[in-house]
Design an enzyme around this catalytic site. Structure first.
Site, PDB file in Angstrom:
ATOM      1  N   LYS A 137       0.838  -1.193   0.216  1.00 52.42           N
ATOM      2  CA  LYS A 137       0.294  -0.055   0.073  1.00 52.42           C
ATOM      3  C   LYS A 137       0.770   1.136   0.010  1.00 52.42           C
ATOM      4  O   LYS A 137       1.675   1.574   1.125  1.00 52.42           O
ATOM      5  CB  LYS A 137      -1.019  -0.102   0.949  1.00 52.42           C
TER       6      LYS A 137
ATOM      7  N   PHE B 153      -2.094   0.386 -10.588  1.00 54.09           N
ATOM      8  CA  PHE B 153      -2.712  -0.788 -10.020  1.00 54.09           C
ATOM      9  C   PHE B 153      -3.923  -1.491 -10.540  1.00 54.09           C
ATOM     10  O   PHE B 153      -4.544  -2.404 -10.418  1.00 54.09           O
ATOM     11  CB  PHE B 153      -2.818  -0.888  -8.353  1.00 54.09           C
TER      12      PHE B 153
ATOM     13  N   ARG C  59     -17.131   1.024  -2.346  1.00 60.34           N
ATOM     14  CA  ARG C  59     -16.448   0.173  -1.632  1.00 60.34           C
ATOM     15  C   ARG C  59     -16.866  -1.337  -1.672  1.00 60.34           C
ATOM     16  O   ARG C  59     -17.925  -1.420  -2.086  1.00 60.34           O
ATOM     17  CB  ARG C  59     -16.663   0.655  -0.028  1.00 60.34           C
TER      18      ARG C  59
ATOM     19  N   LYS D 130      -7.548  -3.726   2.936  1.00 61.72           N
ATOM     20  CA  LYS D 130      -6.261  -3.075   3.172  1.00 61.72           C
ATOM     21  C   LYS D 130      -5.849  -3.818   4.554  1.00 61.72           C
ATOM     22  O   LYS D 130      -6.737  -3.881   5.280  1.00 61.72           O
ATOM     23  CB  LYS D 130      -6.230  -1.480   3.462  1.00 61.72           C
TER      24      LYS D 130
END
Length: 539
Positions: free
Chosen positions: A110, A181, A249, A255
């Site tokens: 991340k 990404f 979402r 994460k």
């Protein structure tokens, strides 16, 4: 152009009558302390005034703000609707619950940069604001929409923000990389999209595809998380195999972080003490539910001299929440330029949350609120408030402090300091643990963690952690007024033990274990940074 300011410079100019105003260039965003600049409704990067025009010239200011100086109309419904339509439809992540198996999921680092959506023509933030990248930066990106991060390096979040928010398309962008990404418009599964990105960006100069590896299980995940965090990285991202890119979402994107990030609104400034006397010691933040707390760790010297404004949204990092919902061990990261949030006290217009800078002093009865001044003037004002608030208390405690220090010195000289004895015992215990850990390590070898590769197939540069080496003890003290405390940390293998309390007492201790020595060292380094930031020093 008549004149100009270099990045980070300020200049004082004459206003009407005896008034003087300060002009500043911060990352390409020009500001003035005059009322005309401060009370405009436009975003700060679009504001101008007669003082800036006089300094830089009308043409330069017109080119910078996209037109002549104006006062925006309050009727912005159409503009707001257009801006809402420009917000990119991004896939957003949930947090890993620590229970669900991640075997077979795609794992990547991340990055602590700025999320940027490439439309095929320009970069847009999460809120739909444009990032003005130079033509040479985007020439070889192509017309395919991309989702990625504008990124400088680990730990360089503030530097990244200062560059990408500029509007002059400057050479500062040479420090930035666009790490991609995903390809949102490719209606295929994730594995196809990643393969496409590697081929599409292979010959790009300033962009590359983020590398992913397959997660082999929880041990693999936690080892990789510890490795990345020890190098200064934020954490990990996990993508579900064969998943689609769906805006909003989603549980297909998770994460994983040891420390959590969140946003708060600046509603005050706490005057510094000790080495921070005369400047900001901490920010007072307010959450959407009205929870308030102070954040002092993480601020640089420059940020303490010129802290974020009242009303600014900032990101902070914390370990966990208390039962009352207050973040534990919060640490400042930086000002957010791609988020919206409202503090209840600001929306209500209460005196403690005015739109101008507020200086909040510990030990004083109330907060004072004054118009924004230059950096030096603000520092002087904070210093004056701090002195006024604590001078009386310090004068009353001075003799008591001297006596206490003399007592501590005598105790050390005679070897009767209880804390010192307890420290020796703790060191002996730590040495025994270290010896046992060394035997266990010799009996069992562990394969090194697999590397997560970033841009262009090479891992970003690593910074060695500054925590104490395994098997060592560091001791700190804080003596100020009526406070007389110690804090000690002992590291051994994959554990560290913290002991703390009043000087002269045995104190309390707490031992914490980690999945790897690197993770332990990263945690120890963080704790030491927090304590030294609060004024603790090694005797």
């Amino acid at each position: 152009m008549a004149n100009d300011l270099a990045d980070g410079d300020s200049i004082e100019v004459d206003g009407s009558g005896s008034n003087k105003y300060t002009l500043t260039n911060t990352g390409g965003v020009y500001s003035c302390t005059c009322p005309a600049w401060k009370h405009q409704g436009a975003p700060i990067e679009k504001r101008s005034c007669k003082h800036l025009k006089r300094l830089r010239g009308d043409d330069a200011e017109k080119a910078r703000v996209g037109g002549a100086h104006f006062t925006p109309s309050k009727k912005t419904t159409a503009a707001q609707a257009a801006k809402a339509a420009a917000v990119p439809p991004l896939l957003l992540a949930h947090k890993w619950d620590g229970v669900e198996s991640m075997v077979g999921w795609w794992m990547s680092e991340k990055l602590d940069g700025v999320r940027a959506f490439w439309t095929g023509k320009t970069f847009l933030s999460r809120l739909g604001n444009e990032f003005y990248a130079p033509d040479w930066f985007v020439d070889d990106l192509g017309s395919e929409p991309l989702d990625g991060e504008l990124w400088v390096d680990r730990g360089e979040f503030n530097r990244t923000v200062s560059i990408v928010r500029r509007q002059d398309r400057s050479d500062h962008w040479k420090e930035v990389k666009y790490v991609v990404f995903d390809a949102p418009k490719k209606d295929k599964h994730f594995e196809y999209r990643i393969e496409f990105l590697h081929e599409h960006l292979e010959d790009c100069t300033h962009a590359s595809a983020l590398e992913h590896i397959v997660c082999k299980g929880e041990t693999h995940l936690r080892d990789e998380l510890a490795r990345v965090e020890a190098l200064g990285g934020e954490g990990l991202m996990l993508r579900k195999p064969k998943s689609s890119y769906v805006p909003g979402r989603s549980t297909t994107l998770l994460k994983v972080k040891t420390f959590h990030d969140a946003e708060g609104v600046v509603v005050g400034h706490v005057a510094g003490k000790g080495k921070h006397k005369g400047r900001c010691g901490a920010l007072t933040l307010e959450l959407a539910d009205g929870t308030r707390f102070n954040v002092g760790t993480g601020l640089t010297d420059k940020e303490r001299e010129d802290p974020p404004d009242i009303g600014d949204i900032v990101t902070y990092r914390y370990q966990e929440l208390t039962k009352k919902g207050v973040p534990r061990f919060p640490s400042y990261i930086g000002v957010r330029i791609d988020a919206t949030m409202t503090a209840p006290s600001l929306s209500k217009g209460s005196p403690k949350a005015s739109s101008s800078k507020a200086s909040v002093t510990q030990g004083s009865a109330a907060a004072t609120s004054k118009p924004k001044q230059s950096s030096l003037a603000k520092s002087a004002a904070v210093g004056a408030i701090a002195s006024a608030a604590v001078a009386k208390a310090k004068a009353a405690a001075r003799e008591k402090t001297k006596a206490k220090l003399a007592e501590i010195a005598r105790a050390r000289a005679t070897g009767s300091n209880t804390a010192a004895k307890a420290s020796s015992a703790a060191k002996a215990k730590a040495a025994a643990k270290a010896k046992a850990a060394a035997k266990a390590k010799a009996a069992k070898t562990k394969a090194p963690a697999q590397s997560v590769v970033s841009a262009k197939g090479s891992a970003p540069s690593a910074n060695a952690p500054s925590a104490p080496a395994a098997g060592t003890t560091r001791y700190f003290e804080f003596v100020d007024g009526s406070s007389s405390k110690f804090w000690e940390i002992t590291t051994s293998g994959t554990e560290h033990t913290v002991r703390y309390g009043r000087i002269g007492s045995d104190g309390r201790s707490q031992t914490k274990s980690f999945p790897s020595e690197a993770a332990m060292q990263a945690s120890a380094d963080k704790l030491i940074e927090q304590k030294t930031g609060k004024g603790y020093e090694e005797p």
